[in-house]
Motif scaffolding. Structure first.
Motif, PDB file in Angstrom:
ATOM      1  N   CYS A  88     -51.565  81.611  55.873  1.00 15.46           N
ATOM      2  CA  CYS A  88     -50.858  82.401  56.889  1.00 15.46           C
ATOM      3  C   CYS A  88     -50.710  81.527  58.137  1.00 15.46           C
ATOM      4  N   GLN A 112     -49.409  86.385  54.813  1.00 13.78           N
ATOM      5  CA  GLN A 112     -49.951  87.596  54.207  1.00 13.78           C
ATOM      6  C   GLN A 112     -51.469  87.560  54.216  1.00 13.78           C
ATOM      7  N   GLU A 166     -52.676  95.338  51.609  1.00 11.87           N
ATOM      8  CA  GLU A 166     -52.019  94.069  51.894  1.00 11.87           C
ATOM      9  C   GLU A 166     -51.384  94.179  53.284  1.00 11.87           C
ATOM     10  N   PHE A 206     -48.641  92.160  55.763  1.00 11.65           N
ATOM     11  CA  PHE A 206     -47.615  91.114  55.821  1.00 11.65           C
ATOM     12  C   PHE A 206     -47.205  90.873  57.274  1.00 11.65           C
ATOM     13  N   ASP A 264     -44.260  89.047  59.464  1.00  8.78           N
ATOM     14  CA  ASP A 264     -42.905  88.499  59.408  1.00  8.78           C
ATOM     15  C   ASP A 264     -42.437  88.218  60.836  1.00  8.78           C
TER      16      ASP A 264
END
Length: 394
Positions: free
Chosen positions: A142, A157, A214, A216, A218
């Motif tokens: 990451c 992630q 999870e 994420f 972005d």
């Protein structure tokens, strides 16, 4: 080594026991003793009660708003809470990130973040593991890139984020440099989970619960002032935190409470008095829990004297996780065929459906399935054994 508590320590225990008896909500305690489902409101309600007393950061020094208790007092507090049926304190804020902020954060960061942790108002999550970077934490991918403005842009992630669906903030290990050894290019960032570009997706576990997620990232923009310590020095801070995590994972006081639950189930099923071999297994488990407690006290004493005992902390993780699996398995064996049915709704307090067998059998399948995780998370036991072999045995 004198294993007896002093008169002052026994008086301290009595004070804690009385306070917990007066302040722990009865409905929460009943859920814990009966192994029923706890929701966010249960966990945070107890956290805020402790926060108002100044005890949510029970291991904190006085200079940061904690009670300043020594290792024995902290242990007694944890034990009395566990035996009374208090929920396990969600550790990510008060036990994990708070000590890092205290040790390596700036005064401004300490003033900004510690009060919300101490009060129980701010829910923290842990952003360590990634797909392919679990026990091998140094391989995190990451990425956080510095922008012209000085802020970081985070992409990547995290996975197995426990209770991340409730998170207000998350502390993350991020890759800020890909040159040289993997450990030298990691930084420690605090990220607001309400930031644009963050997506949390549930992972449903074997027992049907939404416990992990999870996460994420972005193009998530993170201000530079959310960097703890120096850029690319996050591995040092991560190791510091892991010592606290593995001590916490040992969870010896919950093991003592669950041992009593195991005895109640065994007695109800006629095994405590009628099956000498099963009674022997309970005795062996109890001996191991006592030994684990002695190891926990050693780690706490080392911390009190300013030493970091990562090697012993790894041993705690191994033994604590194995003990959790053993008492869950023995409960299943005690319930026999009545342990096998898995009725998801029976985990709710006040459920009015028909039980298969006695009511105490309803959560046993769920509990057993959930405890399969313990030898994997926090660094799998196989990896921990290798580390102990290398650092302790040479």
């Amino acid at each position: 080594m004198d294993l007896n508590f002093t008169a002052e320590e026994m008086a301290f225990r009595a004070d804690i026991r009385q306070w917990v008896a007066e302040h722990l909500p009865a409905d929460i305690s009943a859920k814990v003793h009966q192994a029923q489902r706890l929701d966010k409101s249960d966990m945070q309600r107890w956290a805020k009660i402790l926060g108002r007393q100044g005890w949510l950061g029970w291991a904190w020094p006085k200079q940061f708003g904690g009670p300043g208790w020594n290792a024995v007092q902290r242990h007694l507090f944890e034990e009395e809470c566990a035996l009374a049926g208090a929920p396990r304190i969600v550790p990510f804020g008060p036990v994990m990130v708070a000590p890092v902020i205290m040790a390596f954060g700036t005064p401004e960061q300490q003033q900004r973040f510690l009060p919300g942790i101490a009060s129980g108002d701010v829910w923290w999550s842990q952003g360590y593991s990634e797909p392919g970077s679990g026990s091998d934490l140094a391989s995190v991918k990451c990425k956080a890139e510095r922008q012209a403005s000085g802020s970081f842009l985070v992409n990547g992630q995290k996975t197995w984020t426990t209770l991340g669906q409730y998170g207000d903030w998350i502390f993350c290990l991020v890759r800020t440099d890909s040159m040289g050894k993997p450990q030298t290019g990691i930084s420690f960032l605090l990220i607001d989970m309400k930031s644009k570009g963050i997506t949390v997706r549930p992972i449903i576990m074997l027992d049907g619960e939404h416990e992990v997620n999870e996460v994420f990232f972005d193009n998530v923009e993170v201000p530079a002032e959310n960097l703890i310590g120096e850029e690319n020095k996050g591995w040092t801070y991560a190791k510091y935190l892991l010592a606290h995590e593995r001590t916490n994972i040992a969870d010896v006081n919950r093991a003592k409470r669950e041992l009593e639950r195991l005895k109640r189930i065994a007695k109800a099923e006629g095994l405590l008095d009628g099956d000498a071999r099963f009674r022997d297994q309970i005795a062996l488990l109890e001996v191991d829990i006592i030994a684990l407690e002695m190891m926990v006290l050693r780690v706490l004493s080392a911390e009190k004297s300013g030493k970091q005992s990562l090697d012993v902390a790894g041993l705690l993780k191994i033994r604590g996780s194995e003990i959790q699996q053993r008492y869950a398995e023995l409960m299943m064996l005690a319930g026999g065929p009545f342990s096998l049915p898995f009725i998801f709704e029976a985990m709710e307090a006040g459920w009015q459906g028909d039980h298969v067998g006695a009511a105490h059998c309803a959560p046993l399948a769920s509990h057993y399935l959930n405890m399969r995780k313990t030898t994997i998370y926090g660094g799998s036991n196989e990896v921990q054994r290798n580390i102990v072999a290398q650092t302790v045995l040479g």
